[in-house]
Structure formats: C-alpha cells, structure tokens
Enzyme design. Structure first.
Site, PDB file in Angstrom:
ATOM      1  N   LYS A   1       0.857  -1.185   0.000  1.00  0.00           N
ATOM      2  CA  LYS A   1       0.000   0.000   0.000  1.00  0.00           C
ATOM      3  C   LYS A   1       0.893   1.235   0.000  1.00  0.00           C
ATOM      4  O   LYS A   1       1.712   1.421   0.908  1.00  0.00           O
ATOM      5  CB  LYS A   1      -0.904  -0.002   1.230  1.00  0.00           C
ATOM      6  CG  LYS A   1      -1.751   1.254   1.317  1.00  0.00           C
ATOM      7  CD  LYS A   1      -2.769   1.170   2.430  1.00  0.00           C
ATOM      8  CE  LYS A   1      -3.576   2.446   2.496  1.00  0.00           C
ATOM      9  NZ  LYS A   1      -4.562   2.404   3.572  1.00  0.00           N
TER      10      LYS A   1
ATOM     11  N   LYS B   1      -2.157  -1.444  -3.816  1.00  0.00           N
ATOM     12  CA  LYS B   1      -3.039  -0.275  -3.792  1.00  0.00           C
ATOM     13  C   LYS B   1      -2.234   1.010  -3.786  1.00  0.00           C
ATOM     14  O   LYS B   1      -1.271   1.085  -3.040  1.00  0.00           O
ATOM     15  CB  LYS B   1      -3.889  -0.380  -2.527  1.00  0.00           C
ATOM     16  CG  LYS B   1      -4.722   0.803  -2.215  1.00  0.00           C
ATOM     17  CD  LYS B   1      -5.356   0.599  -0.876  1.00  0.00           C
ATOM     18  CE  LYS B   1      -6.096   1.862  -0.537  1.00  0.00           C
ATOM     19  NZ  LYS B   1      -6.566   1.893   0.794  1.00  0.00           N
TER      20      LYS B   1
HETATM   21  C1  PBG Z   1      -7.522   3.402   5.538  1.00  0.00           C
HETATM   22  C2  PBG Z   1      -7.757   3.263   4.099  1.00  0.00           C
HETATM   23  C3  PBG Z   1      -7.526   4.211   3.092  1.00  0.00           C
HETATM   24  C4  PBG Z   1      -8.047   3.670   1.943  1.00  0.00           C
HETATM   25  C5  PBG Z   1      -8.545   2.408   2.259  1.00  0.00           C
HETATM   26  N1  PBG Z   1      -8.323   2.165   3.591  1.00  0.00           N
HETATM   27  C6  PBG Z   1      -6.989   5.589   3.134  1.00  0.00           C
HETATM   28  C7  PBG Z   1      -5.663   5.849   3.644  1.00  0.00           C
HETATM   29  O1  PBG Z   1      -4.834   4.963   3.829  1.00  0.00           O
HETATM   30  O2  PBG Z   1      -5.419   7.027   3.906  1.00  0.00           O
HETATM   31  C8  PBG Z   1      -8.097   4.374   0.622  1.00  0.00           C
HETATM   32  C9  PBG Z   1      -9.176   3.948  -0.288  1.00  0.00           C
HETATM   33  C10 PBG Z   1      -9.475   4.877  -1.395  1.00  0.00           C
HETATM   34  O3  PBG Z   1      -8.836   5.931  -1.578  1.00  0.00           O
HETATM   35  O4  PBG Z   1     -10.412   4.554  -2.120  1.00  0.00           O
HETATM   36  N2  PBG Z   1      -6.345   3.004   6.044  1.00  0.00           N
END
Ligand code: PBG
Length: 327
Positions: free
Chosen positions: A198, A253
């Site tokens: 991520k 992601k």
């Molecule tokens: C939370 C999380 C996030 C997303 C999914 N889970 C945001 C982040 O890490 O700040 C992002 C999903 C999206 O942008 O559609 N940890």
C-alpha cells in the site's frame, strides 16, 4: 497499391467475432469487491468528490445490498463514517461491538444472502488525527500498540459477522498477530486480505473526505508507514512478509499507477492477488466525464481490464455497481 505481406495482424481485429475469439483478458462481475461507505446520517448522502458514490445509513444499505446482489455483486468492503464525537486519539471505538461497522455487518447478515463481508482494519475512521494508528508522545505512529488494538478489533469484527478482515494500516508484523488472534479465538475461517503493498498516495484524498478522516485542506502524511511510490523492491519485501505471516490474499493499492507492482505480486507469489482502484482513480475519471472530456464507462473498463491484465484476480472498484450488469 497492394503488397504481399507475410503478416497482417489486423486480420485478428477485422470483426467483433474474431476480436472476441482472440480476447486475452476479460472482466466478470465476480472479480469485483464493491467498497461501501456507511454512515450514521439519516439519509444517503453523495460524496462530493466521488459523483455516483454514496454514504449509506444501515437501513438503506440493506436495500442496496439486495439490489447489488441481484446484479451479481456479492463481496462488499465496509468503510464507516462515524460521528465525530465517537472519535478520540486512540481510536478505541473500533473495539465497540456495537460500532457502525458491527451493526451494519449484523444487519446485512440478517438478510440471509450469500455475500462476503470484508472490513477494513485500520484506525483512521476512528481517530481524531486521522492516522491509521496510535500516535505516541513524540507524534509518531506507534507500531506495536497499533498492532495490538487491530488484533483485538479483528475479533470484534469477526464476532459481528465479518468474513474477511483487511488490514490497511501497513504496520510491521500485524498479519502474524492478527492471524494468531483469530486462531486463538476459533475464527479459523475468517480470512485476511492484506493491504501488503500500500503506497503513500495522493489518490486517497476523496476517500478521506468520504469517511471524514481528513480535516479540510490538511493533507495527512502517512509516509512513515505507507510505501514510497518510487519503490518496487521494498514492495516485494512487504508482499513476501505478509505471505509468510499468514495472509490469504495479498493486495496492491492504488492500482493503475502501480500496474508493475501488481505484475510483480502475481509473479512472486502463488496467493490470490487483489488490487484496489482507489477513490482518486475513480474521481479523476468521473471529473473528466463531468467536464465532457472523457467517457467514464469506457475509461473505467479500460483501466479495470488493465488492472486484470497486470495480474489482479480480485479488483476493488467504486465502479463495480454500475458496471456489473454490463459485464
Ligand atoms: C484506511 C484506508 C484508506 C483507503 C482504504 N483504507 C486511506 C488511507 O490509507 O489514507 C483508501 C481507499 C481509497 O482511496 O479509495 N487506512
């Protein structure tokens, strides 16, 4: 003028039938997980920066789930927008067995449909500062105390009927501790879909406003735990660690800016690979559509088949509900 070329690759593209016969990758409804925002508000409200995406109160959500289920969508990832007064520094509302996510999970399970419920596992919907973990006295996100609370939360979620937990926090070692907690509590069949690679991305902005985790115009810096978008080798190591620690599915992601990472994940692991087409990937297509500059549907399909071609078996996408009937 006509030549006698040995190769005329256009033959394979000369009509829809041959094009379809030689098609190498295609999307199907069952590839998709639909991310769903839930809220305590009385009525559904559209997310300003995500046209066509709503936050659903639990009662409306149940109706929607039936509708989506009829279209063939059966996997849903739940994201709560909780009331600000329930937030605090430590984010301990995540442990409340009656939290919004838990109530939503229970209500959906009461519908008795064959659906799979995934709950994101991170503290950001629950903390006042919007970080995914516990912030210590030095202002740093503390790894191990965050892991501890997430492992407890996985049990709370599993008890509420969540089938899969999806740790999205990027703390070190959390998959092992969560797996052990689930096993100890006899949740042997509760799976872990790990946000393994991520990245610290600017494309999460619309999501953060959807769940109310960002203060207006303040960009939350998560770069001490989320990956640097420049790094592929580091992503490889994260993917390998999560697999070793017991993840069932590995996720990359965002998706489209990281197709090489999806491809890498697919080739280095024999676990299923998920990719999350995040909020900003959705919003940029929808914004250009609103300006009349791009056609959202064909762009969405092109982006999604690219994600599949790169090697994703499972795709999280906010487009899934509107594309389901066309796939
Ligand atoms: C939370 C999380 C996030 C997303 C999914 N889970 C945001 C982040 O890490 O700040 C992002 C999903 C999206 O942008 O559609 N940890």
């Amino acid at each position: 003028m006509t030549y006698q070329f040995l190769h005329r690759p256009r033959r394979l593209r000369s009509n829809p039938i041959i094009r379809s016969l030689v098609e190498e990758n295609y999307l199907k409804t069952s590839d998709f997980v639909l991310p769903v925002f839930i809220s305590e508000e009385e009525k559904p409200s559209e997310v300003l920066s995500m046209p066509g995406v709503f936050r659903w109160p639990i009662s409306n959500l149940c109706e929607q789930i039936k509708d989506w289920h009829q279209k063939g969508l059966k996997a849903f990832a739940l994201f709560p927008k909780i009331s600000p007064e329930l937030k605090n520094e430590g984010g301990n509302e995540i442990l409340n067995p009656n939290s919004l996510v838990c109530r939503a999970a229970a209500a959906i399970k009461q519908l008795n449909l064959d659906v799979v419920l995934i709950a994101d596992l991170a503290l950001d919907p629950y903390t006042t500062h919007g970080q995914d973990g516990i912030v210590d006295s030095k202002g740093e996100v503390d790894n191990d105390s965050t892991v501890e609370i997430l492992a407890k939360a996985s049990i709370v979620y599993a008890n509420a009927g969540i089938d899969w937990v999806a740790p999205s926090d990027m703390m070190d070692g959390r998959i092992k501790i969560i797996r052990e907690a689930l096993e100890r509590n006899s949740f042997h069949n509760t799976g872990i879909i790990s946000y393994s690679a991520k990245f610290s991305s600017s494309y999460y902005g619309p999501f953060r406003s959807a769940i109310g985790s960002s203060m207006d115009s303040v960009i939350i810096d998560k770069s001490t735990y989320q990956l640097n978008p420049a790094n592929l080798l580091e992503a490889q190591r994260e993917l390998a660690l999560d697999a070793e620690e017991g993840a069932d599915i590995l996720m990359v992601k965002p998706a489209e800016p990281f197709l090489d990472v999806i491809k890498q994940a697919r080739s280095q692991s024999n676990l299923p690979i998920a990719a999350y087409q995040v909020s900003g990937e959705y919003s940029r297509i929808m914004a250009a559509n609103q300006l009349g500059w791009l056609d959202w549907k064909s762009c969405a399909l092109e982006s999604l088949v690219g994600i599949k071609r790169a090697g994703a078996n499972i795709i999280f996408s906010y487009f899934a509900d509107r594309l389901a009937k066309d796939l």
